[in-house]
Design a protein around this motif. Structure first.
Motif, short mmCIF file in Angstrom:
data_model
loop_
_atom_site.label_atom_id
_atom_site.label_comp_id
_atom_site.label_asym_id
_atom_site.label_seq_id
_atom_site.Cartn_x
_atom_site.Cartn_y
_atom_site.Cartn_z
N LEU A 56 4.89 112.57 3.04
CA LEU A 56 5.47 113.03 4.29
C LEU A 56 5.26 112.01 5.40
N GLU A 57 4.06 111.42 5.43
CA GLU A 57 3.73 110.43 6.47
C GLU A 57 4.65 109.22 6.40
N GLU B 33 9.25 106.02 8.52
CA GLU B 33 10.57 105.40 8.32
C GLU B 33 11.57 105.87 9.37
N LEU B 34 11.46 107.13 9.75
CA LEU B 34 12.42 107.71 10.68
C LEU B 34 11.96 107.68 12.13
N TYR B 35 10.71 107.20 12.36
CA TYR B 35 10.14 107.14 13.71
C TYR B 35 10.11 108.52 14.36
N ILE B 36 9.69 109.51 13.58
CA ILE B 36 9.57 110.87 14.10
C ILE B 36 8.24 111.45 13.63
N SER B 37 7.90 112.63 14.15
CA SER B 37 6.63 113.26 13.79
C SER B 37 6.73 113.94 12.42
N LYS B 38 5.57 114.23 11.85
CA LYS B 38 5.54 114.93 10.56
C LYS B 38 6.17 116.32 10.68
N VAL C 297 9.89 116.09 10.45
CA VAL C 297 10.30 115.88 9.05
C VAL C 297 10.25 117.21 8.29
N GLN C 298 9.19 117.97 8.52
CA GLN C 298 9.06 119.26 7.83
C GLN C 298 10.21 120.20 8.19
N ASN C 299 10.61 120.19 9.47
CA ASN C 299 11.75 121.01 9.89
C ASN C 299 13.04 120.56 9.21
N ASP C 300 13.23 119.22 9.15
CA ASP C 300 14.43 118.68 8.50
C ASP C 300 14.46 119.01 7.02
#
Length: 648
Positions: A117-118, A123-128, A131-134
């Motif tokens: 996940l990290e 890679e996307l320059y966003i928070s974990k 990513v979990q929401n996506d």
């Protein structure tokens, strides 16, 4: 090179030029959701840009804008450069949730390893947490293919599912659905070498010709992609597995022989070995294509060609459509053949969970709304009979067959329908009746005769005009032709003139209390709830009507482009046919399209009326950009009706 608003304007101007039409400033402001002043500034900026590349924007006073090109090569280079810039932006760091979901799907589908996940967040320059929401949306997409996102402590995430389903998902989400041409297949992802793609294509073309299998261009490119994915997966030791009894069934099929020939040629050219299950995988794709294009066979031969359950299923589908919409196409021989031939490969597609794309879907919905509604009904019948889910792409293909049948029916002579009003008794009414029959024959369908005081009981929307032997002062939604009881030459001439005159369009399906102009709503839900509540207060609909409208929207959005949406319940529910219209001060997003003109349509249940005339009237709105812009400006009902009927 230019911002997205400028690019949108240029696309609209290019499309309008190809259609020899003009784009209004109001339309451009609405699709970009900006003020007219901002739209004018954008137009100046675009004109400055185009002037350096052999083109310009011509302003036509009081009308709109059109694109002028005096150096085709320079202008073409500009378009190519803009396309590359757009592609680079799309290929950069995803900056929207939709783009991130697409990126995550591709990353997970293209690796056999676990992903942390990290690492995805970095890679996307966003928070974990983002990513979990996506990943919640990613999981929803994967569920459609029976694929799960496996999570292993200290290792990360990895996809788990049947190889055949993984490949279907790869085909759908790794390739841009809008770029299916051969020369674009390998631009987005180097699955295998371009030379190998060409070899696969040539092999397929050679074998389908030999076996008499017909593929559309879309189906051909789809098969090329799936075989390319198969080559890549086989090289990394990922093989399709198929249940033994299913494998035996496929091997017996005619298409398996063609698949075997394709594989042998590819094995020889690409130095790759396909196991038997991979040959069956290719046969599945051939089973999922339309194999026959002839419609000149008789009914007996068609039943021999079809699986035993397909022909009666086709008849059940057409009977269901006819009972609800009364299109008069139930016995169209070519339609019966077309639907039957379509259902055979369609059932194979659903048997194996294959994805189907329809690049014509938006155009079908816009240009054949009645056919699309009939196809929705067909899909519901098929879902019930086969216990499968029919998606929007499949519905679009069914609509093509139905639309063709509707067009064939329109080519036949359609009689004008009228009612006779006579106050002097049955004898004189019959005299008029038989005189009209002898004079106009099959050109006129006389619905019956009635007295003046019963006229309000007559369903006007079923008629083209009324013939009356007495003056009628009431305001009616259709023409009234006053004649003598003893019809003379002048009476016949008046009737003939009305039958040939197509300018008598009326707004017979709506009235002032059903039209709401210049409203301030922000969402589709607000608009529909507002219209539904008003209809319920007027006693036109029952509780639950709007829920049925939302159910229909869930199957396929009713936004048709040109800022127009025509929502309606999934099945006819009301005692009359009517429209409730709402125009908005600002456009709202309706699934993936901007909408500012909403016509909530309700069709009479168990209606025997030909609805084609009504849909033609609505089609005029969907297709006419200038008309929509004029309607959006209207501030009262009288002005609205004048504009709608072309009396502006």
């Amino acid at each position: 090179m230019c911002n997205s608003r400028i690019a949108t304007i240029l696309r609209e101007l290019v499309a309008a030029k190809s259609a020899s039409s003009i784009v209004t400033g109001e339309y451009l402001a609405n699709i970009n959701r900006v003020t007219s002043r901002t739209a004018r500034n954008d137009m100046k900026e675009l004109d400055t840009l185009l002037s350096k590349h052999g083109a310009g924007v011509k302003s036509i006073r009081g009308t709109g804008y059109e694109l002028e090109v005096w150096d085709d090569q320079a202008f073409h280079r500009l378009l190519q450069e803009m396309f590359r810039d757009e592609s680079m932006q799309q290929g950069g760091i995803p900056d929207t949730q939709e783009a991130r979901v697409q990126y995550l799907l591709q990353r997970l589908l293209l690796t056999n390893e676990y992903m942390k996940l990290e690492d995805l967040a970095d890679e996307l320059y966003i928070s974990k947490s983002t990513v979990q929401n996506d990943l919640r949306d990613v999981k929803k997409i994967l569920q459609q293919y029976g694929i799960v996102l496996e999570k292993r402590p200290n290792y990360g995430l990895k996809l788990k599912g049947e190889e055949i389903k993984l490949r279907f998902c790869m085909s759908e989400y790794i390739f841009n659905q809008k770029a299916r041409e051969l020369n674009k297949i390998n631009e987005q992802l180097s699955i295998i070498a371009k030379e190998e793609i060409i070899i696969i294509r040539n092999v397929i073309l050679g074998q389908i010709k030999e076996y008499g299998i017909t593929l559309s261009d879309v189906a051909l490119n789809n098969l090329i992609i799936h075989i390319a994915i198969a080559c890549k997966r086989i090289r990394s030791s990922n093989h399709v597995s198929i249940y033994e009894n299913e494998l035996v069934r496929i091997i017996k099929q005619y298409e398996y022989k063609a698949a075997l020939e394709i594989v042998e040629a590819i094995e020889q050219s690409l130095q790759i070995s396909f196991p038997q299950t991979e040959v069956a995988y290719i046969a599945i794709h051939l089973l999922g294509t339309k194999l026959v294009t002839h419609t000149d066979m008789d009914e007996e031969n068609l039943q021999v060609l079809m699986d035993k359950e397909i022909y009666p299923l086709t008849l059940k589908v057409l009977e269901g459509i006819e009972s609800k919409l009364n299109l008069g196409i139930r016995y169209d021989k070519e339609l019966i053949f077309g639907i039957s031939l379509h259902l055979k490969p369609a059932m194979n597609r659903y048997r194996y969970g294959m994805n189907l794309r329809n690049p014509m879907l938006a155009a079908i919905k816009t240009n054949y709304p009645l056919a699309f509604e009939a196809a929705i009904l067909a899909g519901m019948i098929l879902e019930k009979e086969l216990e499968i889910k029919i998606d929007e792409n499949e519905i679009g293909y069914l609509a093509l067959h139905i639309g063709a049948a509707i067009e064939r029916k329109k080519m036949l002579h359609q009689p004008k329908r009228c009612m006779i009003v006579c106050a002097s008794g049955v004898g004189s009414a019959k005299l008029v009746y038989y005189k009209l029959q002898s004079k106009f024959g099959s050109r006129m369908e006389i619905a019956g005769t009635t007295e003046y005081y019963k006229l309000h009981q007559v369903p006007m929307h079923t008629l083209d005009f009324i013939i009356s032997t007495i003056p009628i002062s009431d305001s009616l939604p259709i023409p009234v032709i006053e004649v003598n009881t003893i019809l003379d030459g002048n009476d016949i001439q008046k009737i003939e003139h009305t039958m040939l005159d197509h300018s008598n369009e009326t707004l017979e399906y709506t009235r002032e209390e059903l039209v709401f102009l210049q409203q301030r709503f922000e969402t589709k839900e607000e608009v529909l709830r507002f219209l539904g509540d008003n209809l319920q207060k007027q006693g036109l609909v029952k509780e639950g009507f709007i829920d049925s409208v939302f159910q229909r929207e869930a199957m396929s959005p009713t936004s048709f482009g040109n800022l127009v949406a025509i929502p309606h319940p999934i099945m006819p529910e009301t005692d009359t046919t009517f429209w409730s219209i709402c125009t908005l001060q600002r456009p709202i997003l309706w699934k993936d399209k901007q909408v500012q003109f909403v016509c909530l349509l309700s069709v009479e249940k168990n209606s025997t009326t030909d609805l084609q005339k009504m849909y033609n009237l609505l089609g005029k709105v969907v297709e006419d950009q200038s008309l929509v812009q004029q309607l959006l400006k209207c501030k009262n009902y009288n002005e609205f009706t004048r504009v709608f009927l072309g009396k502006r």
